[in-house]
Design a protein around this motif. Structure first.
Motif, PDB file in Angstrom:
ATOM      1  N   SER A  41       0.836  -1.206   0.000  1.00  0.00           N
ATOM      2  CA  SER A  41       0.000   0.000   0.000  1.00  0.00           C
ATOM      3  C   SER A  41       0.871   1.256   0.000  1.00  0.00           C
ATOM      4  O   SER A  41       1.973   1.270   0.562  1.00  0.00           O
ATOM      5  CB  SER A  41      -0.919   0.017   1.223  1.00  0.00           C
ATOM      6  OG  SER A  41      -1.758  -1.112   1.258  1.00  0.00           O
ATOM      7  N   ARG A  42       0.353   2.304  -0.613  1.00  0.00           N
ATOM      8  CA  ARG A  42       1.006   3.611  -0.611  1.00  0.00           C
ATOM      9  C   ARG A  42      -0.027   4.679  -0.285  1.00  0.00           C
ATOM     10  O   ARG A  42      -1.176   4.596  -0.715  1.00  0.00           O
ATOM     11  CB  ARG A  42       1.653   3.910  -1.973  1.00  0.00           C
ATOM     12  CG  ARG A  42       2.777   2.961  -2.360  1.00  0.00           C
ATOM     13  CD  ARG A  42       3.995   3.140  -1.458  1.00  0.00           C
ATOM     14  NE  ARG A  42       5.093   2.271  -1.863  1.00  0.00           N
ATOM     15  CZ  ARG A  42       5.266   1.028  -1.433  1.00  0.00           C
ATOM     16  NH1 ARG A  42       4.378   0.478  -0.609  1.00  0.00           N
ATOM     17  NH2 ARG A  42       6.300   0.315  -1.838  1.00  0.00           N
ATOM     18  N   PHE A  43       0.419   5.685   0.469  1.00  0.00           N
ATOM     19  CA  PHE A  43      -0.476   6.764   0.871  1.00  0.00           C
ATOM     20  C   PHE A  43       0.162   8.108   0.572  1.00  0.00           C
ATOM     21  O   PHE A  43       1.365   8.306   0.804  1.00  0.00           O
ATOM     22  CB  PHE A  43      -0.784   6.688   2.378  1.00  0.00           C
ATOM     23  CG  PHE A  43      -1.643   5.515   2.761  1.00  0.00           C
ATOM     24  CD1 PHE A  43      -3.002   5.680   2.970  1.00  0.00           C
ATOM     25  CD2 PHE A  43      -1.098   4.251   2.914  1.00  0.00           C
ATOM     26  CE1 PHE A  43      -3.800   4.601   3.318  1.00  0.00           C
ATOM     27  CE2 PHE A  43      -1.882   3.161   3.264  1.00  0.00           C
ATOM     28  CZ  PHE A  43      -3.239   3.339   3.467  1.00  0.00           C
ATOM     29  N   GLU A  44      -0.650   9.033   0.072  1.00  0.00           N
ATOM     30  CA  GLU A  44      -0.183  10.404  -0.059  1.00  0.00           C
ATOM     31  C   GLU A  44      -0.485  11.132   1.245  1.00  0.00           C
ATOM     32  O   GLU A  44      -1.475  10.847   1.923  1.00  0.00           O
ATOM     33  CB  GLU A  44      -0.865  11.101  -1.237  1.00  0.00           C
ATOM     34  CG  GLU A  44      -2.379  11.159  -1.163  1.00  0.00           C
ATOM     35  CD  GLU A  44      -2.995  11.807  -2.385  1.00  0.00           C
ATOM     36  OE1 GLU A  44      -2.249  12.458  -3.151  1.00  0.00           O
ATOM     37  OE2 GLU A  44      -4.229  11.675  -2.585  1.00  0.00           O
ATOM     38  N   VAL A  45       0.404  12.043   1.609  1.00  0.00           N
ATOM     39  CA  VAL A  45       0.219  12.865   2.799  1.00  0.00           C
ATOM     40  C   VAL A  45      -0.289  14.223   2.329  1.00  0.00           C
ATOM     41  O   VAL A  45       0.310  14.858   1.454  1.00  0.00           O
ATOM     42  CB  VAL A  45       1.532  13.024   3.587  1.00  0.00           C
ATOM     43  CG1 VAL A  45       1.304  13.881   4.825  1.00  0.00           C
ATOM     44  CG2 VAL A  45       2.072  11.648   3.985  1.00  0.00           C
ATOM     45  N   LEU A  46      -1.411  14.656   2.905  1.00  0.00           N
ATOM     46  CA  LEU A  46      -2.081  15.875   2.462  1.00  0.00           C
ATOM     47  C   LEU A  46      -2.037  16.942   3.541  1.00  0.00           C
ATOM     48  O   LEU A  46      -2.232  16.648   4.728  1.00  0.00           O
ATOM     49  CB  LEU A  46      -3.542  15.577   2.100  1.00  0.00           C
ATOM     50  CG  LEU A  46      -3.787  14.486   1.054  1.00  0.00           C
ATOM     51  CD1 LEU A  46      -5.272  14.161   0.976  1.00  0.00           C
ATOM     52  CD2 LEU A  46      -3.250  14.912  -0.302  1.00  0.00           C
ATOM     53  N   GLU A  47      -1.810  18.163   3.130  1.00  0.00           N
ATOM     54  CA  GLU A  47      -1.870  19.302   4.042  1.00  0.00           C
ATOM     55  C   GLU A  47      -3.055  20.168   3.665  1.00  0.00           C
ATOM     56  O   GLU A  47      -3.248  20.494   2.492  1.00  0.00           O
ATOM     57  CB  GLU A  47      -0.593  20.136   3.968  1.00  0.00           C
ATOM     58  CG  GLU A  47      -0.571  21.298   4.952  1.00  0.00           C
ATOM     59  CD  GLU A  47       0.764  22.018   4.955  1.00  0.00           C
ATOM     60  OE1 GLU A  47       1.242  22.390   6.038  1.00  0.00           O
ATOM     61  OE2 GLU A  47       1.310  22.212   3.851  1.00  0.00           O
ATOM     62  N   ARG A  48      -3.842  20.498   4.645  1.00  0.00           N
ATOM     63  CA  ARG A  48      -4.975  21.376   4.400  1.00  0.00           C
ATOM     64  C   ARG A  48      -4.505  22.818   4.309  1.00  0.00           C
ATOM     65  O   ARG A  48      -3.632  23.250   5.063  1.00  0.00           O
ATOM     66  CB  ARG A  48      -5.988  21.277   5.532  1.00  0.00           C
ATOM     67  CG  ARG A  48      -6.813  20.021   5.542  1.00  0.00           C
ATOM     68  CD  ARG A  48      -7.666  20.001   6.773  1.00  0.00           C
ATOM     69  NE  ARG A  48      -8.637  18.922   6.750  1.00  0.00           N
ATOM     70  CZ  ARG A  48      -9.448  18.650   7.753  1.00  0.00           C
ATOM     71  NH1 ARG A  48      -9.388  19.367   8.846  1.00  0.00           N
ATOM     72  NH2 ARG A  48     -10.308  17.664   7.669  1.00  0.00           N
TER      73      ARG A  48
ATOM     74  N   TYR B  25      -6.695  20.760  -0.467  1.00  0.00           N
ATOM     75  CA  TYR B  25      -5.685  19.806  -0.027  1.00  0.00           C
ATOM     76  C   TYR B  25      -4.502  19.816  -0.991  1.00  0.00           C
ATOM     77  O   TYR B  25      -4.670  19.846  -2.202  1.00  0.00           O
ATOM     78  CB  TYR B  25      -6.276  18.395   0.050  1.00  0.00           C
ATOM     79  CG  TYR B  25      -7.416  18.267   1.024  1.00  0.00           C
ATOM     80  CD1 TYR B  25      -7.180  18.002   2.366  1.00  0.00           C
ATOM     81  CD2 TYR B  25      -8.727  18.445   0.605  1.00  0.00           C
ATOM     82  CE1 TYR B  25      -8.218  17.899   3.265  1.00  0.00           C
ATOM     83  CE2 TYR B  25      -9.786  18.347   1.501  1.00  0.00           C
ATOM     84  CZ  TYR B  25      -9.522  18.071   2.829  1.00  0.00           C
ATOM     85  OH  TYR B  25     -10.562  17.972   3.721  1.00  0.00           O
ATOM     86  N   LYS B  26      -3.300  19.741  -0.425  1.00  0.00           N
ATOM     87  CA  LYS B  26      -2.079  19.737  -1.223  1.00  0.00           C
ATOM     88  C   LYS B  26      -1.224  18.550  -0.798  1.00  0.00           C
ATOM     89  O   LYS B  26      -0.967  18.342   0.390  1.00  0.00           O
ATOM     90  CB  LYS B  26      -1.298  21.035  -1.018  1.00  0.00           C
ATOM     91  CG  LYS B  26       0.028  21.088  -1.759  1.00  0.00           C
ATOM     92  CD  LYS B  26       0.775  22.379  -1.442  1.00  0.00           C
ATOM     93  CE  LYS B  26       2.139  22.411  -2.144  1.00  0.00           C
ATOM     94  NZ  LYS B  26       2.897  23.647  -1.802  1.00  0.00           N
ATOM     95  N   ARG B  27      -0.766  17.751  -1.796  1.00  0.00           N
ATOM     96  CA  ARG B  27       0.104  16.623  -1.467  1.00  0.00           C
ATOM     97  C   ARG B  27       1.490  17.146  -1.086  1.00  0.00           C
ATOM     98  O   ARG B  27       2.092  17.929  -1.806  1.00  0.00           O
ATOM     99  CB  ARG B  27       0.235  15.667  -2.648  1.00  0.00           C
ATOM    100  CG  ARG B  27       1.120  14.453  -2.316  1.00  0.00           C
ATOM    101  CD  ARG B  27       1.510  13.639  -3.535  1.00  0.00           C
ATOM    102  NE  ARG B  27       0.422  12.812  -4.015  1.00  0.00           N
ATOM    103  CZ  ARG B  27       0.600  11.775  -4.851  1.00  0.00           C
ATOM    104  NH1 ARG B  27       1.827  11.464  -5.281  1.00  0.00           N
ATOM    105  NH2 ARG B  27      -0.426  11.071  -5.271  1.00  0.00           N
ATOM    106  N   VAL B  28       1.981  16.623   0.064  1.00  0.00           N
ATOM    107  CA  VAL B  28       3.305  17.043   0.531  1.00  0.00           C
ATOM    108  C   VAL B  28       4.265  15.873   0.660  1.00  0.00           C
ATOM    109  O   VAL B  28       5.432  16.061   1.021  1.00  0.00           O
ATOM    110  CB  VAL B  28       3.201  17.798   1.877  1.00  0.00           C
ATOM    111  CG1 VAL B  28       2.434  19.090   1.713  1.00  0.00           C
ATOM    112  CG2 VAL B  28       2.555  16.916   2.950  1.00  0.00           C
ATOM    113  N   GLY B  29       3.792  14.662   0.381  1.00  0.00           N
ATOM    114  CA  GLY B  29       4.682  13.512   0.483  1.00  0.00           C
ATOM    115  C   GLY B  29       3.953  12.209   0.276  1.00  0.00           C
ATOM    116  O   GLY B  29       2.727  12.168   0.086  1.00  0.00           O
TER     117      GLY B  29
END
Length: 415
Positions: A345-352, A362-366
């Protein structure tokens, strides 16, 4: 003009709510919740099929998965009048009972007698969707003014209906052979007038005349079910919202009998749109932790539903959960095997962040991935089975890419 006046009054009220609850948010900064979709789930009844009564009994008492807001409407079990394509039956049922309208009515806590509505549930779930990173957001006055729009985008548009069809796989005839007749009701809409709760005396695990089980627990090892889950989404956009607020919304200060009757007679505005279906089979391979037949059937059915919900999330982006990071050293989140997470599994980390007009984006940061051996077993009955992963409490991740993370950032699975 009437709509504009209402909208401004709602904005003021919502904004006041945000300001009022700032201390509560601050005090609960360490209480992290999913950014959860709201879900209503039902089951197609098959009382004539083997273990049909047992399956519907455990489903009627099954708790809603914690990763969703419970949008239950009081009916859990339905029977179809014809043995035809499932989606046609489901959509016919949804039209006859005005299912979309009922989902909207629940959002606004509509009083059936007076027709009056309020924003309490929207406010409550908007708060549940908050995380530590939202504390400063809530302090912005313009943020309160955008909450009503976000309620539509983040809450009502993330309202789902799941119809489950669970049938026992008889090992003596092989997988996929089900020839028993469906239970028939003359009028689907009459389901809402029926008390669907099964009385204690109708417990098939205690009443031999209702039960398919005449075996000892050991004999049921390998109990297997086939499950199909059909996913629908409440259709909600600006045009629908504008018509609802201007023509049907009634609160304690604006009673209008015509609006009340109009909402009750509305048959076309609130629709469900089909998203997709998944199908799987699930078996109990161990009796660990179970001491009764009821526990065994409940365990198999609950895990089967969890598996299908996870599969639906894998396949349909809009249905995927966003869970917050609860720590960054190590990186951890409250998701696990129940969400069908694996080493691949892979997950994107999102910043509000907040746009200039006060709305959330939401913006992907990692990107992160689960650590081998550190995937939490949060499936139903895992703690009773005493698996080594059930005591982890959360899943640990390693960073694949990205900069600095902080608790409260959201993760979402990517494919």
């Amino acid at each position: 003009m009437g709509f504009l006046r209402f909208r401004m009054s709602r904005i003021c009220m919502v904004g006041a709510f945000v300001v009022m609850l700032q201390p509560a948010c601050a005090q609960q900064q360490d209480d992290y919740e999913y950014e959860r979709a709201s879900i209503c789930m039902m089951l197609i009844k098959h009382p004539a099929k083997k273990f049909g009564n047992e399956i519907q009994y455990v489903f009627s008492r099954m708790q809603m998965p914690s990763r969703f807001n419970n949008h239950d409407l009081g009916v859990r079990l339905v029977s179809f009048a014809e043995d035809r394509e499932a989606t046609k039956n489901i959509e016919s049922f949804a039209r006859q009972v005005a299912l979309g309208r009922r989902l909207v009515a629940k959002w606004f806590d509509r009083d059936k007698t007076t027709g009056k509505m309020d924003m309490k549930l929207i406010q409550e779930r908007g708060l549940y969707n908050s995380t530590k990173s939202d504390v400063n957001i809530a302090r912005s006055q313009f943020r309160g003014k955008a909450l009503l729009e976000d309620a539509g985008e983040l809450l009502l548009r993330n309202t789902y209906f799941v119809m489950n069809d669970i049938t026992y796989v008889d090992k003596s005839v092989g997988f996929g052979i089900f020839k028993d007749a469906l239970n028939v009701t003359a009028n689907l809409a009459s389901i809402w007038a029926v008390n669907v709760d099964v009385a204690k005396s109708d417990n098939p695990f205690e009443n031999p005349s209702l039960s398919s089980i005449n075996a000892k627990l050991d004999d049921l090892k390998g109990f297997k079910v086939k499950i199909k889950s059909y996913l629908y989404r409440l259709k909600w956009n600006d045009d629908i919202a504008n018509q609802f607020y201007s023509q049907y919304y009634i609160d304690s200060d604006s009673y209008d009998k015509k609006k009340k009757v109009g909402f009750e007679n509305e048959k076309n505005l609130f629709e469900l749109e089909y998203v997709g279906m998944v199908e799987s089979s699930h078996a109990n391979t161990t009796l660990s932790g179970t001491t009764t037949n009821e526990q065994l059937v409940r365990k198999v059915c609950t895990r089967a539903i969890d598996k299908n919900l996870a599969d639906l999330q894998h396949q349909f982006v809009e249905f995927r959960i966003k869970a917050p990071l609860v720590s960054t050293e190590p990186i951890r989140a409250y998701v696990g095997m129940k969400e069908d997470i694996s080493e691949t599994s892979r997950f994107e980390v999102l910043e509000r962040s907040i746009t200039k007009d006060g709305k959330i984006e939401y913006k992907r940061v990692g990107v992160i991935r689960p650590v081998k051996g550190e995937i939490w077993d949060n499936r139903y009955w895992a703690s009773e089975e005493k698996t080594k992963e059930s005591v982890l409490g959360a899943t640990t991740f390693s960073k694949v890419s990205g900069g600095e993370f902080y608790p409260g950032m959201l993760i979402r699975e990517i494919r």
